[in-house]
Design a protein around this motif. Structure first.
Motif, mmCIF file in Angstrom:
data_model
loop_
_atom_site.group_PDB
_atom_site.id
_atom_site.type_symbol
_atom_site.label_atom_id
_atom_site.label_comp_id
_atom_site.label_asym_id
_atom_site.label_seq_id
_atom_site.Cartn_x
_atom_site.Cartn_y
_atom_site.Cartn_z
ATOM 1 N N PRO A 1 -5.730 9.662 8.351
ATOM 2 C CA PRO A 1 -5.842 8.841 7.066
ATOM 3 C C PRO A 1 -4.415 8.972 6.516
ATOM 4 C CG PRO A 1 -7.916 10.076 7.539
ATOM 5 C CD PRO A 1 -6.987 10.645 8.535
ATOM 6 N N SER A 2 -3.651 10.183 6.768
ATOM 7 C CA SER A 2 -2.601 10.226 6.170
ATOM 8 C C SER A 2 -1.440 9.340 6.501
ATOM 9 C CB SER A 2 -1.778 11.838 6.565
ATOM 10 O OG SER A 2 -1.412 11.843 7.804
ATOM 11 N N ARG A 3 -1.778 8.612 7.507
ATOM 12 C CA ARG A 3 -0.832 7.379 7.997
ATOM 13 C C ARG A 3 -1.261 6.140 7.526
ATOM 14 N NH1 ARG A 3 4.026 8.264 9.115
ATOM 15 N NH2 ARG A 3 4.262 6.754 10.661
ATOM 16 N N LYS A 4 -2.159 6.079 6.472
ATOM 17 C CA LYS A 4 -2.492 4.545 5.800
ATOM 18 C C LYS A 4 -1.514 4.060 5.167
ATOM 19 C CE LYS A 4 -6.212 2.621 2.849
ATOM 20 N NZ LYS A 4 -7.041 2.712 2.224
ATOM 21 N N ARG A 5 -0.767 4.601 4.377
ATOM 22 C CA ARG A 5 0.121 4.029 3.589
ATOM 23 C C ARG A 5 1.553 3.544 4.263
ATOM 24 N NH1 ARG A 5 0.255 5.231 -1.979
ATOM 25 N NH2 ARG A 5 -1.328 6.642 -2.611
ATOM 26 N N SER B 1 8.623 -0.519 -7.863
ATOM 27 C CA SER B 1 10.016 -0.878 -8.159
ATOM 28 C C SER B 1 10.733 -1.030 -6.529
ATOM 29 C CB SER B 1 10.784 -0.190 -9.006
ATOM 30 O OG SER B 1 10.011 -0.247 -10.254
ATOM 31 N N TYR B 2 10.477 -0.430 -5.893
ATOM 32 C CA TYR B 2 11.240 -0.099 -4.582
ATOM 33 C C TYR B 2 10.980 -1.291 -3.663
ATOM 34 C CZ TYR B 2 12.922 1.054 0.158
ATOM 35 O OH TYR B 2 13.508 0.853 1.334
ATOM 36 N N ALA B 3 9.521 -1.658 -3.603
ATOM 37 C CA ALA B 3 9.181 -2.739 -2.782
ATOM 38 C C ALA B 3 9.571 -3.911 -3.301
ATOM 39 C CB ALA B 3 7.760 -2.799 -2.431
ATOM 40 N N LEU B 4 9.521 -4.132 -4.901
ATOM 41 C CA LEU B 4 9.773 -5.289 -5.642
ATOM 42 C C LEU B 4 11.397 -5.463 -5.290
ATOM 43 C CD1 LEU B 4 9.261 -7.743 -7.533
ATOM 44 C CD2 LEU B 4 9.743 -5.999 -9.252
ATOM 45 N N SER B 5 12.253 -4.630 -5.075
ATOM 46 C CA SER B 5 13.554 -4.734 -5.094
ATOM 47 C C SER B 5 13.902 -5.441 -3.429
ATOM 48 C CB SER B 5 14.375 -3.600 -5.243
ATOM 49 O OG SER B 5 14.277 -2.549 -3.927
ATOM 50 N N LYS B 6 12.890 -4.789 -2.590
ATOM 51 C CA LYS B 6 12.952 -5.458 -1.118
ATOM 52 C C LYS B 6 12.525 -7.031 -1.107
ATOM 53 C CE LYS B 6 14.932 -1.906 0.893
ATOM 54 N NZ LYS B 6 16.120 -2.327 1.451
ATOM 55 N N ILE B 7 11.596 -7.240 -1.933
ATOM 56 C CA ILE B 7 11.245 -8.771 -2.153
ATOM 57 C C ILE B 7 12.366 -9.579 -2.720
ATOM 58 C CG2 ILE B 7 9.606 -10.329 -3.131
ATOM 59 C CD1 ILE B 7 7.378 -8.416 -2.554
ATOM 60 N N CYS B 8 13.082 -8.859 -3.624
ATOM 61 C CA CYS B 8 14.254 -9.864 -4.273
ATOM 62 C C CYS B 8 15.282 -9.767 -3.334
ATOM 63 C CB CYS B 8 14.400 -9.053 -5.622
ATOM 64 S SG CYS B 8 13.539 -9.117 -6.729
ATOM 65 N N GLY B 9 15.341 -9.054 -2.402
ATOM 66 C CA GLY B 9 16.426 -8.970 -1.101
ATOM 67 C C GLY B 9 15.933 -10.171 -0.135
ATOM 68 N N GLU B 10 14.864 -10.355 0.107
ATOM 69 C CA GLU B 10 14.352 -11.211 0.908
ATOM 70 C C GLU B 10 14.477 -12.933 0.486
ATOM 71 O OE1 GLU B 10 10.669 -8.915 3.042
ATOM 72 O OE2 GLU B 10 10.317 -10.703 2.194
ATOM 73 N N GLN C 1 -5.643 2.494 -1.993
ATOM 74 C CA GLN C 1 -5.790 0.936 -1.950
ATOM 75 C C GLN C 1 -5.811 0.419 -0.643
ATOM 76 O OE1 GLN C 1 -3.623 -1.570 -4.929
ATOM 77 N NE2 GLN C 1 -3.393 0.345 -6.341
ATOM 78 N N ASP C 2 -6.599 -0.866 -0.396
ATOM 79 C CA ASP C 2 -6.657 -1.368 0.827
ATOM 80 C C ASP C 2 -5.582 -2.507 1.202
ATOM 81 O OD1 ASP C 2 -8.534 0.127 2.248
ATOM 82 O OD2 ASP C 2 -10.237 -0.937 1.316
ATOM 83 N N TYR C 3 -5.254 -2.873 2.561
ATOM 84 C CA TYR C 3 -4.540 -4.042 2.825
ATOM 85 C C TYR C 3 -5.585 -5.193 2.471
ATOM 86 C CZ TYR C 3 -1.121 -0.660 4.678
ATOM 87 O OH TYR C 3 -0.171 0.204 4.713
ATOM 88 N N HIS C 4 -4.851 -6.361 2.287
ATOM 89 C CA HIS C 4 -5.790 -7.405 2.319
ATOM 90 C C HIS C 4 -6.463 -7.855 3.674
ATOM 91 C CE1 HIS C 4 -3.810 -8.107 -1.483
ATOM 92 N NE2 HIS C 4 -2.546 -8.660 -0.760
ATOM 93 N N VAL D 1 0.668 -1.160 -0.052
ATOM 94 C CA VAL D 1 0.147 -0.003 0.079
ATOM 95 C C VAL D 1 0.885 1.320 -0.051
ATOM 96 C CG1 VAL D 1 -1.769 1.373 1.123
ATOM 97 C CG2 VAL D 1 -1.852 -1.014 1.080
ATOM 98 N N CYS D 2 2.065 1.182 0.635
ATOM 99 C CA CYS D 2 2.926 2.439 0.699
ATOM 100 C C CYS D 2 3.002 3.223 -0.464
ATOM 101 C CB CYS D 2 4.165 2.302 1.216
ATOM 102 S SG CYS D 2 5.100 3.501 1.895
ATOM 103 N N PHE D 3 3.365 2.407 -1.664
ATOM 104 C CA PHE D 3 3.492 3.122 -2.818
ATOM 105 C C PHE D 3 2.876 2.760 -4.073
ATOM 106 C CE2 PHE D 3 8.129 3.568 -1.284
ATOM 107 C CZ PHE D 3 8.127 4.855 -0.878
ATOM 108 N N ALA D 4 1.531 2.191 -3.605
ATOM 109 C CA ALA D 4 0.467 1.944 -4.472
ATOM 110 C C ALA D 4 0.025 3.203 -5.176
ATOM 111 C CB ALA D 4 -0.785 1.148 -3.897
ATOM 112 N N GLN D 5 -0.660 2.855 -6.446
ATOM 113 C CA GLN D 5 -1.078 4.053 -7.295
ATOM 114 C C GLN D 5 -2.666 4.245 -6.591
ATOM 115 O OE1 GLN D 5 0.943 5.394 -9.718
ATOM 116 N NE2 GLN D 5 -0.716 6.893 -9.508
#
Length: 313
Positions: A211-215, A162-171, A144-147, A137-141
């Motif tokens: 609401p500003s803290r949702k991301r 791309s940032y979050a994807l890079s972190k998943i690749c790191g994991e 959007q809601d969490y699951h 959600v943090c950098f979603a367009q």
């Protein structure tokens, strides 16, 4: 100072927002730290040596992980070997600093290089920085809601940036090398990092506009408490193998008397809550790190600002 035996720790990205607070905490616990970064450590009084290192260059990484920790190392009888622990925080810290393709390749390549070199040099404990952004959600367009809530380590992470994807690749890189080399590698899904001055600077705005803290899932990590988490990871009591930990403080960042569950039902009515949550539990839950590592946060935001956003200290 801690009575535990200090470790030799190589810390990448220690000059950044988190590292500049984590490293002093590690030093206070008796550890010795070498900072690998492109800029010097910002506090000269800490006497942290910075070795300028391009982590996207595998050769530089291998060399840096067998470096002296400062110039006094030349006085020792033996040449330096690998450290006891490697902490890898260096990265482009968010989107929009460089083009997405550059962010992705640099973050993924540097993580691979650091983990590979540490493992092949025999380092038994490695800690890599993942991110809250993996929860999608943090950098979603758009909005959007969490699951589901709470956000815990077994969540089906599915970000779109791309940032979050890079972190998943790191994991995944960390998990792969931990399986092959049978060492301990922990990926910390680090929440929104808060420095001491930011409570008075930023929390009034957060509390006046929840609401500003949702991301950020209404969660955060105090940079000093992140140092405590790193220290706990170095202890013999820390678990073996590959682990993912949410690295957050314990308390939701909302004012008033609503419980976390009441607030989430109001703010995200279509999102299910999968278990009973603590009255003020952060939605990005740190339950695992409390139960497994014994983490106890010291810097709850309510120590520094009231519900009205006014400073308490």
């Amino acid at each position: 100072m801690s009575t535990t035996t200090g470790k030799k720790i190589v810390f990448t990205g220690g000059s950044g927002k988190a590292g500049r607070h984590c490293i002093p905490y590690l030093l206070s616990q008796g550890h010795k730290v070498l900072n690998l970064d492109l800029i010097p450590f910002p506090d000269p009084s800490a006497k942290v040596y910075t070795l300028k290192t391009d982590l996207t260059d595998s050769g530089q990484v291998f060399n840096a992980l067998t470096s002296h920790f400062d110039m006094s190392g030349y006085e020792d009888e033996k040449v330096p070997g690998a450290p006891d622990v490697v902490v890898h925080f260096a990265a482009y810290a968010r989107n929009m600093l460089v083009p997405d393709s550059e962010l992705f390749q640099a973050n993924v390549r540097s993580t691979y290089n650091v983990v590979e070199a540490a493992c092949k040099l025999g380092v038994k404990k490695i800690i890599v920085a993942s991110s809250e952004t993996t929860y999608g959600v943090c950098f979603a367009q758009g909005d959007q809601d969490y699951h589901s809530f709470p956000l815990e380590e077994d969540y089906d992470v599915d970000p779109e940036d791309s940032y979050a994807l890079s972190k998943i690749c790191g994991e995944k890189t960390a998990r792969t090398f931990a399986r092959r080399f049978k060492n301990d590698i922990y990926a910390l899904r680090i929440g929104n990092v808060i420095e001491p001055h930011e409570y008075v600077q930023d929390f009034p705005g957060y509390l006046n506009n929840p609401p500003s803290r949702k991301r950020n899932a209404w969660s955060y990590i105090d940079a000093r408490d992140l140092g405590q988490i790193l220290h706990l990871c170095t202890l013999p009591s820390a678990p073996s193998g590959f682990q993912i930990f949410n690295a957050t403080n314990s308390t939701i960042t909302i004012p008033g008397n609503l419980t976390t569950a009441e607030f989430l039902k109001k703010e995200c009515p279509g999102v299910k809550i999968t278990r009973q949550m603590g009255d003020k539990e952060a939605p990005l839950s740190n339950r695992k790190i409390r139960e497994v590592l014994g983490f106890k946060d010291t810097h709850d935001w309510r120590r520094y600002v009231g519900d009205d956003g006014k400073a308490l200290v």
